[in-house]
Design an enzyme around this catalytic site. Sequence first.
Site, PDB file in Angstrom:
ATOM      1  N   GLU A  39       0.872  -1.174   0.000  1.00 20.81           N
ATOM      2  CA  GLU A  39       0.000   0.000   0.000  1.00 20.81           C
ATOM      3  C   GLU A  39       0.915   1.231   0.000  1.00 20.81           C
ATOM      4  OE1 GLU A  39      -3.491  -0.491   2.860  1.00 20.81           O
ATOM      5  OE2 GLU A  39      -2.115  -2.066   3.517  1.00 20.81           O
ATOM      6  N   ARG A 268       5.984 -13.033   9.334  1.00 19.50           N
ATOM      7  CA  ARG A 268       6.655 -11.783   9.020  1.00 19.50           C
ATOM      8  C   ARG A 268       7.982 -11.712   9.774  1.00 19.50           C
ATOM      9  NH1 ARG A 268       3.334  -6.877  11.538  1.00 19.50           N
ATOM     10  NH2 ARG A 268       5.277  -5.809  11.011  1.00 19.50           N
ATOM     11  N   LYS A 278       4.000   0.921  10.713  1.00 16.87           N
ATOM     12  CA  LYS A 278       3.978   2.147   9.909  1.00 16.87           C
ATOM     13  C   LYS A 278       3.538   3.339  10.742  1.00 16.87           C
ATOM     14  CE  LYS A 278       3.193   0.314   5.245  1.00 16.87           C
ATOM     15  NZ  LYS A 278       2.262   0.319   4.085  1.00 16.87           N
TER      16      LYS A 278
END
Length: 557
Positions: A39, A268, A278
């Site tokens: 994104e 992850r 983020k």
Amino acid sequence: MTTDAAAEPIRLDFIREWIATDVANGKHGGEVVTRFPPEPNGYLHIGHAKSICLNFGIAQEFGPKARCHLRFDDTNPTKEETEYVDSIMEDVKWLGFEWGSHLHFASDHFPKLYAFAEQLIEKGLAFVCDLTPEEMRTFRGTLTDPGKPSPGRDRSAEENLDLFRRMKAGEFADGTRTLRAKIDMGHANLNMRDPVFYRILRAHHHRTGDAWCVYPMYDFAHPLSDAIEGVTHSICTLEFEDHRPLYEWLIENVDGLPSHPVQREFARLNLTSTVMSKRKLLRLVKEGYVSGWDDPRMPTLSGIRRRGYPAASMRQFSKSIGVTKFNAMTDFHVLENAVREELNKTSLRRIAVLRPLKLVLTNYPEDQVEFVEVPNNPEAPETGTRQVPLSRELFIERDDFAEEPPKGWRRFTAGAEVRLTNAFCVSLTEIIKNEAGEVVELRATYDDATRHGAQPVGRPKVKAAVHWVSAAHAVSAPVRLYDHLFALEHPDAAEGEFTDHLNPTSLEMLTETKLEPALADALPGQQFQFIRLGYFIADSRESIKGLPVFNRTVNLR
């Protein structure tokens, strides 16, 4: 299966085993199409590097019928910017990967996605909901209690289609209506309780401008974009495991899809001494805790690139930690070791004294200058040698002297003999102090018989060696010493605000350095091993030829 004829065989993890089985069975016509789907609402970080290396690496490993797409899932115009798109493309290329003609944006598919939404309405599988976000949360239920259906859930397909088209035409205010799936409000997986597919949002999109006032949700756009682009294997991190049933529901219930991708999840990357949210990284930038997204203390790919982490070390690190379904914490030292291994092979050696202390060789001629031949990189003989000036007055590291040495001390102190690297042995004869009692100069004599590592017969072997630069020829340049941004190994798990645990010594600026003359010509981005001190890079943003600024990449072991 190898990347080329000379490469070592690829070690199969569970993701590669899944893909290899599909290829062997002729599934998808033997094609392997992966994608990296960020994104564009922030800068990529080290965790993304693992996904990039996995998705693009698989495309390289599985031969001519394999490829990896770069797709931007740009469905939230309030947070997305072209700046982020540009930085992400730069990061992927820096890591050594190319997407060729396969650059995609979810916004490219907006017309098709909208048509798919209408199709679901016509099939009775989606409806327009009038609940507010707060009401929707209340109606959703809990992990133990089923949800309640929306009052609009039983509208006819014709009425829902009319309302949805009016949403698209801009008749309704932001947030007043949504398009939701009609699945099961009693489903054990909350993601399947009539999730939202579209919302009304009047915001300028970085690519489509003001053409749309309804935007698809990520969970709707992502699987259908995969299908539109012909993706075969959708590889996600574990937080999307609970979203897989919705992914599969959409692929099963939308007609006319070019492909039917399958999703699998892997763990992850989690690293000690850092944060990779983020939201938290944005706070560090916006609130001025760091100088920007590419601050060398940041775990962003632009930050570690500026700090001097080689792309090859990131690829090797990603390979070494493997691909599993277990959410483990990786020690930051594992990453640093991968950086050292690469830089040891590629970095030119140079001499730098960061905290200088003058050393005068009292028996060396005052007007004499000689040049010592020094290898540029012993690990890479093809890099040759250079000539380093040596004279009567030198600078050594202040840390290489101790007036009251601890047990086992082997460097400069009264009565000790020390070798000057690539030169000869010297013996300390005098310590000069200022009025405040601070040591400002050392005096010593050198032994010409110990040049080039010679060891006179009958004398004990000198084990300690210190580096030096000629005072008359030294140049100065700012040097930044970076350490971990956080003082704790697990800042995410600590009590209080994560910013309470920032490392107050994560950056130290040294301005009184003394460097060998060759470092004055360092080019931006050029990397070096400063002998005995660590690996450094000429800052890519602030260095110019003749006026370098150096960042410490990583210490020596």
